[in-house]
Design a protein around this motif. Sequence first.
Motif, mmCIF file in Angstrom:
data_model
loop_
_atom_site.group_PDB
_atom_site.id
_atom_site.type_symbol
_atom_site.label_atom_id
_atom_site.label_comp_id
_atom_site.label_asym_id
_atom_site.label_seq_id
_atom_site.Cartn_x
_atom_site.Cartn_y
_atom_site.Cartn_z
ATOM 1 N N LEU A 69 0.828 -1.207 0.000
ATOM 2 C CA LEU A 69 0.000 0.000 0.000
ATOM 3 C C LEU A 69 0.861 1.255 0.000
ATOM 4 N N THR A 70 1.981 1.223 0.716
ATOM 5 C CA THR A 70 2.881 2.381 0.740
ATOM 6 C C THR A 70 3.458 2.648 -0.645
ATOM 7 N N ALA A 71 3.830 1.574 -1.354
ATOM 8 C CA ALA A 71 4.366 1.734 -2.715
ATOM 9 C C ALA A 71 3.302 2.294 -3.653
ATOM 10 N N GLU A 72 2.066 1.775 -3.529
ATOM 11 C CA GLU A 72 0.982 2.283 -4.372
ATOM 12 C C GLU A 72 0.710 3.755 -4.097
ATOM 13 N N MET A 73 0.752 4.147 -2.834
ATOM 14 C CA MET A 73 0.495 5.545 -2.500
ATOM 15 C C MET A 73 1.587 6.447 -3.064
ATOM 16 N N ALA A 74 2.826 5.976 -3.038
ATOM 17 C CA ALA A 74 3.922 6.764 -3.610
ATOM 18 C C ALA A 74 3.733 6.932 -5.118
ATOM 19 N N ASP A 75 3.316 5.854 -5.804
ATOM 20 C CA ASP A 75 3.056 5.950 -7.248
ATOM 21 C C ASP A 75 1.922 6.924 -7.526
ATOM 22 N N HIS A 76 0.856 6.839 -6.741
ATOM 23 C CA HIS A 76 -0.286 7.741 -6.928
ATOM 24 C C HIS A 76 0.116 9.190 -6.688
ATOM 25 N N SER A 77 0.986 9.409 -5.710
ATOM 26 C CA SER A 77 1.424 10.781 -5.421
ATOM 27 C C SER A 77 2.181 11.364 -6.616
ATOM 28 N N ASN A 78 3.033 10.575 -7.234
ATOM 29 C CA ASN A 78 3.743 11.045 -8.426
ATOM 30 C C ASN A 78 2.768 11.309 -9.573
ATOM 31 N N LEU A 79 1.750 10.446 -9.720
ATOM 32 C CA LEU A 79 0.758 10.621 -10.776
ATOM 33 C C LEU A 79 -0.072 11.879 -10.548
ATOM 34 N N VAL A 80 -0.343 12.197 -9.275
ATOM 35 C CA VAL A 80 -1.090 13.426 -8.945
ATOM 36 C C VAL A 80 -0.331 14.644 -9.450
ATOM 37 N N SER A 133 1.840 14.774 -11.892
ATOM 38 C CA SER A 133 1.822 14.793 -13.362
ATOM 39 C C SER A 133 0.473 15.274 -13.889
ATOM 40 N N LEU A 134 -0.637 14.769 -13.318
ATOM 41 C CA LEU A 134 -1.968 15.174 -13.771
ATOM 42 C C LEU A 134 -2.224 16.647 -13.506
ATOM 43 N N ILE A 181 -0.014 19.082 -13.397
ATOM 44 C CA ILE A 181 0.736 19.886 -14.372
ATOM 45 C C ILE A 181 0.044 19.859 -15.732
ATOM 46 N N ARG A 182 -0.393 18.676 -16.196
ATOM 47 C CA ARG A 182 -1.067 18.563 -17.497
ATOM 48 C C ARG A 182 -2.361 19.359 -17.524
ATOM 49 N N ALA A 183 -3.142 19.297 -16.424
ATOM 50 C CA ALA A 183 -4.418 20.017 -16.374
ATOM 51 C C ALA A 183 -4.187 21.527 -16.407
ATOM 52 N N GLU A 184 -3.181 22.002 -15.676
ATOM 53 C CA GLU A 184 -2.897 23.431 -15.661
ATOM 54 C C GLU A 184 -2.360 23.904 -17.016
ATOM 55 N N ASP A 185 -1.543 23.073 -17.659
ATOM 56 C CA ASP A 185 -1.065 23.423 -19.008
ATOM 57 C C ASP A 185 -2.238 23.551 -19.973
ATOM 58 N N ALA A 186 -3.191 22.612 -19.883
ATOM 59 C CA ALA A 186 -4.370 22.667 -20.763
ATOM 60 C C ALA A 186 -5.181 23.917 -20.498
ATOM 61 N N ARG A 187 -5.293 24.311 -19.214
ATOM 62 C CA ARG A 187 -6.057 25.524 -18.889
ATOM 63 C C ARG A 187 -5.385 26.757 -19.473
ATOM 64 N N LEU A 188 -4.060 26.835 -19.350
ATOM 65 C CA LEU A 188 -3.341 28.001 -19.872
ATOM 66 C C LEU A 188 -3.419 28.071 -21.395
ATOM 67 N N MET A 189 -3.512 26.901 -22.054
ATOM 68 C CA MET A 189 -3.602 26.866 -23.516
ATOM 69 C C MET A 189 -5.046 26.963 -23.999
ATOM 70 N N GLY A 190 -5.999 27.071 -23.071
ATOM 71 C CA GLY A 190 -7.402 27.205 -23.460
ATOM 72 C C GLY A 190 -8.040 25.910 -23.901
ATOM 73 N N GLY A 233 -8.414 16.031 -17.356
ATOM 74 C CA GLY A 233 -7.327 15.902 -16.383
ATOM 75 C C GLY A 233 -7.821 15.986 -14.954
ATOM 76 N N TYR A 234 -8.737 16.950 -14.708
ATOM 77 C CA TYR A 234 -9.240 17.098 -13.340
ATOM 78 C C TYR A 234 -10.182 15.959 -12.953
ATOM 79 N N MET A 235 -10.895 15.375 -13.894
ATOM 80 C CA MET A 235 -11.715 14.207 -13.599
ATOM 81 C C MET A 235 -10.817 13.019 -13.198
ATOM 82 N N GLU A 236 -9.720 12.839 -13.929
ATOM 83 C CA GLU A 236 -8.788 11.777 -13.549
ATOM 84 C C GLU A 236 -8.175 12.055 -12.166
#
Length: 722
Positions: free
Chosen positions: A611-622, A624-625, A627-636, A644-647
């Motif tokens: 569970l600790t390993a899974e949480m660490a992976d999820h934290s890294n994915l958070v 990444s998501l 950053i991608r969502a904010e980039d999409a917002r800035l690009m309209g 991105g925010y749903m994920e």
Amino acid sequence: MLVPVFTLKLNHRINPRMVTVGKYDGTHPCLTAATQAGKVFIHNPHTRRQRFVPNQLLQGGLDSDTSLLNINQSVSCLTAGILNSRDGHDMLLVGTQTNLLAYDVHNNSDVFYKEVADGANAIVLGQLGEITSPLAIIGGNCTLQGFDQEGNDLFWTVTGDNVRSLALCDFDGDGKKELLAGSEDFDIRVFKEDEIIAEIAETETITALCHMHGTRFGYALANGTVGVYDRATRYWRIKSKNHAMSIHAFDLNSDGVCELITGWSNGKIDARSDRTGEVIFKDNFTNSVAGIVEEDYRMDGQTQLICCSIEGEVRGYLPASREMKGNLMDTNAEQDLIRELSQRKQNLLLELRNYEENSKVALSTLGGEGDGQIGIIPANTQLQTGLSVNIGTANQSPHVELNISTSNDTIIRAVLIFAEGIFDGESHVVHPSAHNLSGQILVPIIPPKDIPVDLHIKAFVGYRNSSMQFHVFELTRQLPRFSMYAQRTPGTASEPQSYVTFTVSDRVQRVVMWMNQNFLVPEDIDCPSMPLEVCFTSLRDGGQLSIKMDTNGEVTIGTEDIDLAGELIQSMASFLAIEDLQVEADFPAYFEELRQILVQVDDYHSVHQKLTAEMADHSNLVRSLMIRAEDARLMGDMRSMKKGYMELYDLNRDLINGYKIRSNNHTELLSCLRAVNQAIQRAGRLRVGKPKTQVISACRDAIKNSNVNALFKIIRAGTTLS
């Protein structure tokens, strides 16, 4: 009248029993306490230029006296003191349910941060026995651990239940400190390093301990009891309807001897004489007391008693001056004392008037034709008591029966019995109805634990119809330690499969004497021709017990209850003055249960790591998501942003669910670890002296090395494996 010399109002709530004072720079005392949301505040009013603004300390600008240390976990205990004598300044130690932090406040650095699987419920700092360096000793889930300034685990042992209070005290007067540990099984255990040298049974969970002076220490229980012991002898105790939140030893009346200062849940603070328990001072907060400490907080050369409430109110009291000795309480308290003495006077006058009226009635009766029995009983009247085992009926469970009777035709109107740990409220009253009065009363007693108990009995004795006043008989009868076991004839029940065996050098007569003193037997056990065999049945669960001794002095105790076997061995060793005792033991059913628990511990550890390993992976994915969502917002690109925010929302939900699983897994793991620690403690209880210490140490090493087979061999044979 003693009044506070200073009062502070801090803008922080204080967690109960989590207050300390530390000189983190070696000079200036700082009041430190745990507060809400996993934070610790440090109040430093002495220098404004020294501000703590490290990565963990938050808040505290240049105009503030208070700084916050963010622990990010719920704080369960804290203290401050010198952990490294070379540094010359105090360290702050903070315990949680998973970690212990040693923090150097002055240098803004962690000294060490240790994971403690059994949690930290209580903490004390100081030197223990012959261990040269100071130790930070924590009490957790049936364990005691001591860490030095580098975080090395120099001390470890097990105890009977979850630890709730700790103190260091020279219990045996040898000039070296012993460790007092109070736990949830109502026992105060005294450790001389890792050896238990005394056990004191109380009536509730021990919530606080403090060293008074010499071999004397104070204690507080969860039921509102506070008192003082000198070694294993209790000097006094009192019980309140409120809870004792904190106790501290401080010489408030300047007589050279510390008083016991108690802070209560209703906001009251009182100081009691260590010799008698008499109140010599009291004051009140508007809220519950959180903690009591002492320090020269004004830095004027005089130590103050510092009391804190849960709302952040702080008061400091100086010891009484020479002129104020004996007059520490205000006039209201003196008036209360006068009223109490007046009430006592009225009660004594009423008792005297009753005696006078009784004498007049008796004289008038003797002058007439009466029977001469009004209020008068024969001078040779005796109150007789007997203890026996009652195996019970369909309507009544098995119990020990106390038989109270008179020696003539007088009747017993009522009986009061005071006994610790047996009755609710420690007292029991039997008051038969008027048409059921007789000269005999039977009282069922069911002791919950195998400990000797003194029964203090008061009986009202008189005549059935003519007594207006009753004579009070008082006596004390001791209940034997193993009174809840009924003797049976050997061979009348199936023999236990589990047993312990050991050899003693004493004669069989001494073992028989021990049994006669510690069991309730219909007639004293005679010393037969060898071998000796005596059998009992437990009144609690019907379990069988057999005690055998052969011509070679080999004693075999047969029972399926490993706790009972330990109690019997400790009792016999104490009676026979055995200092070291090696034992061989075999408890197949218990060992199989322990084996299953160890398998569960491994499973829970594996789940935790996954569970600790899974949480660490999820934290890294958070990250990444986001950053991608904010980039999409800035690009309209609103569609990509929404996706991105749903994920991110789904991932957050998975993290919350994963946390709940981790929390439940951790709770189950703690439960299993507690069972393992209790197994080690039980294995130790089967031995006495050095073999006991060796077994506990060897069991811990076997568990550290995940050597289950070695663990069971150690518990059975009681020797350290090479």
